[in-house]
Design a protein around this motif. Structure first.
Motif, short mmCIF file in Angstrom:
data_model
loop_
_atom_site.label_atom_id
_atom_site.label_comp_id
_atom_site.label_asym_id
_atom_site.label_seq_id
_atom_site.Cartn_x
_atom_site.Cartn_y
_atom_site.Cartn_z
N ASP A 54 49.85 108.67 62.90
CA ASP A 54 49.69 107.75 61.77
C ASP A 54 50.34 108.32 60.51
O ASP A 54 51.07 107.63 59.79
N GLY A 55 50.07 109.61 60.25
CA GLY A 55 50.62 110.24 59.05
C GLY A 55 52.13 110.38 59.10
O GLY A 55 52.82 110.19 58.08
N LEU A 56 52.67 110.68 60.26
CA LEU A 56 54.12 110.80 60.40
C LEU A 56 54.80 109.46 60.19
O LEU A 56 55.87 109.37 59.57
N LYS A 57 54.18 108.40 60.70
CA LYS A 57 54.75 107.06 60.53
C LYS A 57 54.78 106.67 59.06
O LYS A 57 55.77 106.12 58.57
N ALA A 87 51.61 109.46 74.27
CA ALA A 87 53.00 109.81 74.61
C ALA A 87 53.90 108.59 74.52
O ALA A 87 55.04 108.67 74.04
N ASP A 88 53.40 107.44 74.96
CA ASP A 88 54.18 106.20 74.84
C ASP A 88 54.43 105.87 73.37
O ASP A 88 55.52 105.44 72.99
N ARG A 89 53.42 106.06 72.55
CA ARG A 89 53.59 105.79 71.13
C ARG A 89 54.61 106.74 70.51
O ARG A 89 55.41 106.34 69.66
N MET A 90 54.59 108.00 70.93
CA MET A 90 55.57 108.97 70.42
C MET A 90 56.99 108.47 70.66
O MET A 90 57.86 108.57 69.79
N HIS A 95 59.79 110.09 68.19
CA HIS A 95 59.54 111.52 68.34
C HIS A 95 60.12 112.03 69.66
O HIS A 95 60.42 111.27 70.57
N GLN A 96 60.26 113.34 69.77
CA GLN A 96 60.81 113.98 70.96
C GLN A 96 59.69 114.48 71.85
O GLN A 96 58.73 115.11 71.37
#
Length: 611
Positions: A54-57, A87-90, A95-96
């Motif tokens: 959430d914070g990264l987004k 992982a799917d959201r990443m 994200h990697q």
């Protein structure tokens, strides 16, 4: 309390930076261009990972997750097996996904076969999530990287050069300081997404470092932008700028092509990034390696939500390109006005155009367009019609003045008649895209340019005014308002903000409007400014008028230019004006004579505006 076991799971076998070191980055310029950092998180996913995502987004930042497969302890459950949805959201959020072994084993105590099995089992999970195989990157548990481990793995090994020590200090402040105090361009930071303190400390560090000019990217993108090609068996710790500093990866381009002869629409996709293969979806889902590979133009037979992403062999991804591609349909007509006459055209060959002028929906029973016409109505709506081809929609315009067309005016709004007047007289104009922007706030340059036009665009009398205006960085030879600024300076209508900036883009307040109009009436129209001035002490906010502006505001308030807002004895000197408001002011000024009856007309109009 965080357990000793959890600390051991997070424990690296070495560290490149001691906690709370002196800040070596503090003295560096915050404006250094293209400073890159890669935050990497080990051991998860966990319950703390969702808050991190959430914070990264929110911060538009991308990181690398070196994930375990299944890591169950009495203190928590971690790994892809428990949190596949994260992982799917990443993937969807850019994200990697990296490999950190299935059970987080001690590799220096494991056989080559055991090491390979640990890696392969996580790869199966990663490939399943990504929809296909790719060359993943590996971080050994605890950073163990012996020659035996390298030979067993035969894949790129990613270590780090900045240890956050979040495995040792379960304290967000320490995590934050360790990152910020030791940050440098090309740094790879080691973190763990197991604890809220790691999440909080690292997100705060991103906030601080962004202000210093850092961009946060995945390890894979950092390597790409620094010209580093990952090699199997090699280990990497940081990627400083050594002469190669590529820009951020660009999203693919989507171009829509129409074949009018066959009545088909195709989407043509391309990328400027070398080594990228494009994948796409047409149902709004994020493209994976299992999605269709773009090889030729995509034929569109129904309205399609097209998403395209580029992948390289390491699954480094471009930003996604997304576009709604419409099926073949008759294009909405376009309208142009010249000398009061409206011309309608349709880009679809063979289409007939029908229109209405009363706001009703046009169809084949409406007026059939054959030649330019003078519109008699306030709302022009037009549609193109072609047999057996669906409509692409109507074109909607508001007719202002004598056939002048806009797409964003409400003919029922109180401002509409005033806008029609000022547009017809040429005091105000719309944009090239046929918008008037009635709700846009008025700027200093906009107001001066308008008054300059109303004064018949005279040549500034004082030659020094051009020299004075020429030194302002926000008044250039290409600006349409340049002569208006020269004129305003020569007539003492407005002052500059500083020696370097005139303040062209400053939004006009009611107070500044009063000051400029006061000088305009006094200096240009030679009006008597001694009549009807108000007593500012009678207003509840009269003491908020700036020093030096009292006389102009008192004149404007007493003569209705700044009417009592809502009959509450409020001047609201800092309130902004819109273009619709300005249209009303100009209508009043156009008829203005320095006598009470006409001033009252201005007052009545403003009273209605701000009531």
């Amino acid at each position: 309390m965080i357990s000793v076991l959890l600390i051991l799971l997070m424990l690296p076998c070495f560290s490149m930076a001691a906690p709370d070191q002196e800040n070596s980055e503090e003295s560096k310029s915050a404006e250094t261009p293209s400073k890159l950092m890669a935050f990497s998180y080990d051991d998860g996913p966990s319950e703390a990972t969702e808050a991190l995502l959430d914070g990264l987004k929110e911060r538009d930042s991308h990181v690398t997750f070196f994930m375990t497969g299944l890591l169950d302890t009495q203190y928590g459950k971690y790994g892809i097996e428990h949190f596949a949805n994260l992982a799917d959201r990443m993937i969807r959020e850019g994200h990697q996904l990296g490999n950190h072994s299935y059970y987080h084993i001690d590799m220096d105590e494991s056989t080559p076969e055991e090491i390979k099995l640990q890696v392969v089992n996580v790869e199966k999970l990663l490939f399943e999530r990504m929809g296909g195989e790719y060359r993943d990157m590996f971080r050994p548990p605890h950073g163990e990287c012996t020659p035996e481990i390298r030979r067993a793995l035969n894949m790129p090994i990613i270590l780090w050069n900045l240890d956050s020590f979040d495995w040792k200090y379960i304290d967000a402040d320490i995590v934050y300081r360790n990152i910020v105090n030791n940050a440098s361009d090309g740094t790879v930071v080691d973190l763990h997404d197991l604890s809220p303190t790691s999440v909080d400390g690292s997100l705060r560090a991103i906030d601080t470092l962004k202000k210093k000019g850092y961009e946060f990217v995945t390890v894979a993108e950092l390597m790409h932008r620094r010209g580093v090609t990952p090699q199997n068996g090699a280990d990497y710790r940081s990627f400083p700028n050594k002469g190669v500093n590529l820009p951020a990866l660009a999203a693919p381009e989507i171009k829509v092509e129409k074949d009018h002869e066959n009545r088909l629409v195709s989407a043509v996709c391309s990328t400027s990034e070398q080594g990228m293969t494009l994948y796409y979806t047409t149902d709004g889902t994020y493209p994976l390696l299992s999605s269709p590979k773009y090889e030729k133009p995509i034929k569109v037979t129904e309205d399609t939500d097209l998403i395209v992403v580029g992948y390289d062999e390491f699954a480094t991804r471009t930003p996604m390109a997304r576009q709604t591609v419409k099926r073949y349909a008759v294009e909405p007509p376009e309208a142009e006005s010249e000398d009061g006459k409206v011309t309608l055209t349709c880009a679809t060959p063979g289409a007939e155009i029908y229109y209405t002028l009363d706001g009703s929906e046009p169809d084949e029973n409406a007026k059939h367009y054959r030649k330019p016409f003078r519109p008699k109505g306030r709302q022009l709506r037009a549609v193109g019609v072609l047999k057996d081809v669906p409509s692409g929609g109507t074109a909607d315009y508001t007719v202002a003045g004598k056939g002048i067309l806009f797409t964003d005016l409400d003919p029922e709004a109180e401002y509409f008649d005033n806008v029609c007047t000022v547009v017809e007289k040429g005091y105000m104009n719309g944009r090239e895209d046929q918008t008037f922007e009635p709700d846009r706030t008025v700027t200093r340059a906009m107001l001066l340019e308008t008054l300059y036009g109303m004064a018949d665009s005279p040549e500034p009398e004082k030659a020094s005014s051009k020299g004075a205006a020429a030194r302002y960085l926000d008044v250039t030879s290409g600006d349409s308002y340049r002569d208006a600024v020269f004129w305003a300076l020569s007539e003492d209508l407005s002052a500059a903000d500083s020696e370097e900036a005139f303040g062209s883009a400053n939004e006009i307040t009611r107070q500044e409007l009063a000051e400029i109009l006061y000088r305009y009436e006094k200096n240009i129209r030679q009006a008597d400014m001694e009549t009807n001035s108000a007593d500012l002490s009678e207003y509840r906010d009269g003491n908020t008028v700036s020093a030096g502006a009292e006389e102009a505001v008192a004149w404007a308030a007493g003569n209705g230019i700044l009417p009592d807002s809502g009959n509450n004895k409020l001047l609201k000197p800092d309130a902004l004006l819109t273009r619709a408001d300005l249209a009303g002011v100009l209508v009043a000024l156009d008829e203005f004579e320095p006598d009470p009856s006409l001033l009252q007309r201005i007052a009545d109009w403003f009273a209605g505006l701000f009531a």
